[in-house]
Write a protein that holds these residues in place. Sequence first.
Motif, mmCIF file in Angstrom:
data_model
loop_
_atom_site.group_PDB
_atom_site.id
_atom_site.type_symbol
_atom_site.label_atom_id
_atom_site.label_comp_id
_atom_site.label_asym_id
_atom_site.label_seq_id
_atom_site.Cartn_x
_atom_site.Cartn_y
_atom_site.Cartn_z
ATOM 1 N N GLN A 68 36.974 36.223 47.068
ATOM 2 C CA GLN A 68 37.081 37.660 47.317
ATOM 3 C C GLN A 68 35.888 38.148 48.136
ATOM 4 O OE1 GLN A 68 39.826 39.510 46.196
ATOM 5 N NE2 GLN A 68 40.519 37.420 45.767
ATOM 6 N N TRP A 69 36.141 38.992 49.123
ATOM 7 C CA TRP A 69 35.066 39.591 49.898
ATOM 8 C C TRP A 69 34.456 40.747 49.114
ATOM 9 C CZ3 TRP A 69 32.898 37.598 54.104
ATOM 10 C CH2 TRP A 69 33.597 36.608 54.783
ATOM 11 N N LYS A 70 33.119 40.785 49.080
ATOM 12 C CA LYS A 70 32.390 41.834 48.358
ATOM 13 C C LYS A 70 31.205 42.287 49.199
ATOM 14 C CE LYS A 70 34.700 41.455 44.443
ATOM 15 N NZ LYS A 70 35.423 42.525 43.823
ATOM 16 N N LYS B 32 31.899 36.214 50.915
ATOM 17 C CA LYS B 32 33.073 35.756 50.174
ATOM 18 C C LYS B 32 32.548 35.109 48.905
ATOM 19 C CE LYS B 32 36.720 33.833 52.190
ATOM 20 N NZ LYS B 32 37.562 32.754 52.814
ATOM 21 N N LYS C 99 34.786 47.971 42.585
ATOM 22 C CA LYS C 99 35.439 46.712 42.952
ATOM 23 C C LYS C 99 34.977 46.169 44.299
ATOM 24 C CE LYS C 99 39.572 47.519 40.237
ATOM 25 N NZ LYS C 99 40.992 47.883 40.257
ATOM 26 N N GLU D 181 35.243 33.211 44.020
ATOM 27 C CA GLU D 181 36.681 33.363 43.752
ATOM 28 C C GLU D 181 37.464 33.656 45.025
ATOM 29 O OE1 GLU D 181 37.025 36.302 40.700
ATOM 30 O OE2 GLU D 181 35.752 35.180 39.324
#
Length: 121
Positions: A110-112, A105, A27, A108
Motif C-alpha cells: 500500500q502507498w502511504k 510502498k 489512512k 503490504e
Amino acid sequence: MTKEAVQKVVENYIEGTYTADTEMLKKVFHPSAIMTGYMGPDLMIATPTPFIEDVGSQPAMKDSGAPYKAEITHLVVTGNIAEATVYETGFFGDGTLEDHFHLIKDTEGQWKIVSKCFTTL
C-alpha cells in the motif's frame, strides 16, 4: 497502475482535507509519518495527528463556503518511492499552501505518505 495508485493516495489526502474526513486522512499516512513546515512565520514539526485533529475540529471546507482548491502539480514514482507536490488555495478561508509529499510502498503493498513538508505562500 503504480502512478495512478500514488495519485489516488494524494487525491484522498485532498478529499479528506476538503471534507474533514479524519478517517480518510489517517489512512493515507504511514504510522511513522512526520509533517514539517511553516504556517506563516511559525515552524511546525509533528506527526500528522495535530493536523488531522485540527481538520476534524472545524467545519468541513466544503460546507464553509471557502473557495478551497487543490491541484497536484508534480508527481514522480521511482520504484517503491514517490514524491508529489500539491498547491492549495482557500485553505480554511484565505490560506495558500504548497505541500511536498514523500510516499513509500509499505510491506503490504500500500502507498502511504511518510512525510509532508509545507509552507504558506
